[in-house]
Scaffold this motif. Structure first.
Motif, PDB file in Angstrom:
ATOM      1  N   LEU A   1       0.830  -1.194   0.000  1.00 42.06           N
ATOM      2  CA  LEU A   1       0.000   0.000   0.000  1.00 42.06           C
ATOM      3  C   LEU A   1       0.872   1.253   0.000  1.00 42.06           C
ATOM      4  N   SER A   2       0.317   2.341  -0.508  1.00 40.26           N
ATOM      5  CA  SER A   2       1.007   3.626  -0.520  1.00 40.26           C
ATOM      6  C   SER A   2       0.765   4.338   0.802  1.00 40.26           C
ATOM      7  N   VAL A   3       1.845   4.814   1.437  1.00 43.35           N
ATOM      8  CA  VAL A   3       1.757   5.363   2.790  1.00 43.35           C
ATOM      9  C   VAL A   3       2.296   6.791   2.817  1.00 43.35           C
ATOM     10  N   LEU A   4       1.552   7.667   3.484  1.00 46.31           N
ATOM     11  CA  LEU A   4       2.008   9.023   3.759  1.00 46.31           C
ATOM     12  C   LEU A   4       2.111   9.183   5.266  1.00 46.31           C
ATOM     13  N   ALA A   5       3.300   9.500   5.779  1.00 44.30           N
ATOM     14  CA  ALA A   5       3.507   9.770   7.195  1.00 44.30           C
ATOM     15  C   ALA A   5       3.504  11.283   7.413  1.00 44.30           C
TER      16      ALA A   5
ATOM     17  N   ALA B   1       0.326  25.145  -0.083  1.00 40.77           N
ATOM     18  CA  ALA B   1       0.568  23.787  -0.561  1.00 40.77           C
ATOM     19  C   ALA B   1       2.011  23.397  -0.274  1.00 40.77           C
ATOM     20  N   VAL B   2       2.216  22.170   0.179  1.00 45.20           N
ATOM     21  CA  VAL B   2       3.564  21.663   0.432  1.00 45.20           C
ATOM     22  C   VAL B   2       3.739  20.327  -0.283  1.00 45.20           C
ATOM     23  N   GLU B   3       4.975  19.996  -0.585  1.00 42.97           N
ATOM     24  CA  GLU B   3       5.281  18.743  -1.271  1.00 42.97           C
ATOM     25  C   GLU B   3       5.811  17.730  -0.276  1.00 42.97           C
ATOM     26  N   PRO B   4       5.150  16.609  -0.099  1.00 43.59           N
ATOM     27  CA  PRO B   4       5.721  15.559   0.744  1.00 43.59           C
ATOM     28  C   PRO B   4       7.052  15.080   0.180  1.00 43.59           C
ATOM     29  N   ALA B   5       7.960  14.710   1.058  1.00 41.42           N
ATOM     30  CA  ALA B   5       9.253  14.163   0.650  1.00 41.42           C
ATOM     31  C   ALA B   5       9.096  12.678   0.360  1.00 41.42           C
ATOM     32  N   ARG B   6       9.602  12.250  -0.782  1.00 42.59           N
ATOM     33  CA  ARG B   6       9.523  10.836  -1.171  1.00 42.59           C
ATOM     34  C   ARG B   6      10.698  10.084  -0.558  1.00 42.59           C
TER      35      ARG B   6
ATOM     36  N   TRP C   1       5.967   8.236   1.711  1.00 42.43           N
ATOM     37  CA  TRP C   1       6.150   9.681   1.698  1.00 42.43           C
ATOM     38  C   TRP C   1       6.110  10.235   3.116  1.00 42.43           C
ATOM     39  N   LEU C   2       6.744  11.368   3.298  1.00 41.33           N
ATOM     40  CA  LEU C   2       6.752  12.060   4.586  1.00 41.33           C
ATOM     41  C   LEU C   2       6.396  13.521   4.386  1.00 41.33           C
TER      42      LEU C   2
ATOM     43  N   VAL D   1      -0.033  12.383  -3.500  1.00 38.15           N
ATOM     44  CA  VAL D   1       0.779  11.164  -3.621  1.00 38.15           C
ATOM     45  C   VAL D   1      -0.078   9.913  -3.738  1.00 38.15           C
ATOM     46  N   ASP D   2      -1.404  10.104  -3.780  1.00 41.31           N
ATOM     47  CA  ASP D   2      -2.338   8.980  -3.917  1.00 41.31           C
ATOM     48  C   ASP D   2      -2.114   7.945  -2.804  1.00 41.31           C
ATOM     49  N   ALA D   3      -2.128   8.412  -1.566  1.00 42.08           N
ATOM     50  CA  ALA D   3      -1.868   7.552  -0.414  1.00 42.08           C
ATOM     51  C   ALA D   3      -3.081   6.685  -0.072  1.00 42.08           C
ATOM     52  N   ASP D   4      -2.816   5.426   0.240  1.00 39.30           N
ATOM     53  CA  ASP D   4      -3.861   4.523   0.740  1.00 39.30           C
ATOM     54  C   ASP D   4      -4.050   4.696   2.236  1.00 39.30           C
ATOM     55  N   VAL D   5      -2.931   4.897   2.949  1.00 37.05           N
ATOM     56  CA  VAL D   5      -2.949   5.013   4.405  1.00 37.05           C
ATOM     57  C   VAL D   5      -2.140   6.237   4.809  1.00 37.05           C
ATOM     58  N   VAL D   6      -2.679   7.021   5.728  1.00 43.42           N
ATOM     59  CA  VAL D   6      -1.966   8.166   6.289  1.00 43.42           C
ATOM     60  C   VAL D   6      -1.730   7.900   7.766  1.00 43.42           C
ATOM     61  N   LEU D   7      -0.471   7.959   8.193  1.00 44.66           N
ATOM     62  CA  LEU D   7      -0.117   7.800   9.603  1.00 44.66           C
ATOM     63  C   LEU D   7       0.277   9.161  10.152  1.00 44.66           C
ATOM     64  N   ILE D   8      -0.365   9.564  11.246  1.00 46.49           N
ATOM     65  CA  ILE D   8      -0.148  10.883  11.829  1.00 46.49           C
ATOM     66  C   ILE D   8       0.524  10.723  13.188  1.00 46.49           C
ATOM     67  N   ASP D   9       1.730  11.255  13.303  1.00 48.72           N
ATOM     68  CA  ASP D   9       2.455  11.208  14.572  1.00 48.72           C
ATOM     69  C   ASP D   9       2.235  12.515  15.310  1.00 48.72           C
ATOM     70  N   VAL D  10       1.736  12.429  16.532  1.00 48.64           N
ATOM     71  CA  VAL D  10       1.457  13.629  17.328  1.00 48.64           C
ATOM     72  C   VAL D  10       2.172  13.539  18.670  1.00 48.64           C
ATOM     73  N   GLY D  11       2.324  14.679  19.333  1.00 50.12           N
ATOM     74  CA  GLY D  11       3.028  14.727  20.606  1.00 50.12           C
ATOM     75  C   GLY D  11       2.198  14.176  21.756  1.00 50.12           C
ATOM     76  N   PRO D  12       2.832  13.948  22.925  1.00 51.59           N
ATOM     77  CA  PRO D  12       2.142  13.341  24.066  1.00 51.59           C
ATOM     78  C   PRO D  12       1.492  14.368  24.985  1.00 51.59           C
ATOM     79  N   ASN D  13       0.507  15.083  24.476  1.00 50.49           N
ATOM     80  CA  ASN D  13      -0.189  16.058  25.323  1.00 50.49           C
ATOM     81  C   ASN D  13      -1.593  16.264  24.791  1.00 50.49           C
TER      82      ASN D  13
END
Length: 354
Positions: A31-35, A100-105, A111-112, A158-170
């Motif tokens: 799968l295509s992933v965007l972090a 608009a921003v470009e994710p880094a491949r 992608w990130l 980037v036609d992502a199938d799954v997006v993973l979002i990292d957030v802080g602990p608060n």
């Protein structure tokens, strides 16, 4: 596309490490992933990019004008002005809407959207605009939906199938805006008092944010603004095992472990008769791979891809294979829970040593 926020009110449980490895493994499953790095500490970005790339990303002047280019960056390369902080800077400075921003491949189909320490400046803006959004203030609604729209644009680019979002602990304003943008929430936990207390705080807070957004803000969002539904559906939790020490005996670990299902059911799921011993909501238990992390950091690759040439020699290579199988099982279970059909996921085997 399904978005997953990885979140725990307690820090230090391995949330970012889990996000990084889960992103790589889901990509390996086909799968295509965007972090997305929405933690102002930008730890995920520092795991994905080397210092030279981060320096270029953070120190060069921003290039905020124009739409996302059709020519996306090559593997291992980033462009200036392409962090999440750059995307919200026009709102923060009062000069316009999101940029608009470009994710880094990072790799094919991985992608990130990099983070930045500058994102912390957006905290007060989000906090001040939250209550104004209740009254239908359009500028406040644009601010509160900024992360949702940035994620939406990047995922489409980037036609992502799954997006993973990292957030802080608060439970601050940045995390509130990040979490209402997520379809689902995956919770990494340690078996200790602090994680249990974190769950007790987290569950009621998520329900309050969901209710406030859906009842007070969504009905007032103008048709021209894309707004999240604030579903934040709990996927379950992942137990991150500690490094066992003499001052943390196994019995203490087991005691806290047995309490997690009930606290999760009552506080996160708001069940009237919470589960006691049922581990239905535990997605996986991940052992401590601390001995592999320095090697993975130096090689700039996931722990389960380490080879003898990276220093994973002898019995360590067997440990790498175990790591691979555990993350593969975790990724497959996560995909099942978000409704991705496994029949479309290609077979996967551990990488052979070289």
């Amino acid at each position: 596309m399904t978005s997953i926020a990885l979140f725990n009110n307690k820090g230090g449980v391995g949330k970012t490490t889990l996000t990084y490895h889960l992103a790589h493994m889901i990509r390996r499953l086909g799968l295509s992933v965007l972090a997305i790095d929405l933690d102002p500490q930008a730890n995920l970005t520092s795991m994905c990019l080397d210092e030279t790339e981060i320096e270029e990303l953070w120190e060069n002047p921003s290039e905020l004008s124009g739409a996302v280019s059709a020519g996306l960056p090559e593997v291992g390369r980033v462009r200036s002005g392409q962090t999440i902080a750059d995307a919200v800077r026009p709102i923060l400075e009062g000069t316009g809407d999101i940029a608009a921003v470009e994710p880094a491949r990072l790799e094919p189909d991985l992608w990130l959207l990099p983070g930045s320490l500058d994102l912390s400046r957006f905290e007060d803006k989000l906090s001040n605009e939250w209550s104004r959004a209740y009254a239908g203030d359009i500028a406040a609604i644009r601010t509160s939906t900024a992360f949702h729209r940035i994620i939406q644009q990047a995922a489409q680019a980037v036609d992502a199938d799954v997006v993973l979002i990292d957030v802080g602990p608060n439970l601050g304003a940045i995390n509130r805006a990040a979490l209402i943008s997520a379809d689902t929430v995956l919770m990494p936990l340690a078996a200790d008092l602090f994680s249990l207390k974190g769950l007790s705080n987290l569950g009621p807070t998520l329900r309050q944010w969901r209710a406030d957004w859906q009842q007070l803000v969504l009905p007032r969002v103008p048709p021209g603004i894309s707004a999240p539904q604030a579903e934040m559906r709990p996927l379950g939790y992942v137990i991150m095992q500690p490094e066992m020490r003499l001052d943390r005996p196994v019995k203490a670990y087991e005691r806290w472990l047995k309490r997690i299902p009930r606290v999760y059911s009552s506080e996160v799921l708001d069940e009237a008769q919470p589960t006691r011993e049922d581990d239905l909501h535990r997605i996986a238990t991940m052992r401590n791979y601390r001995s592999l992390m320095p090697l993975a950091h130096d090689a700039r690759k996931p722990m389960f891809d380490l080879k003898p040439a990276d220093g994973a020699l002898g019995s360590t290579q067997q440990y790498v294979k175990t790591c691979f199988l555990e993350f593969q099982a975790l990724a497959r279970e996560v995909l099942v829970r978000i409704g991705e059909p496994l029949e479309e996921v290609r077979p996967l085997a551990p990488t052979r040593p070289s």
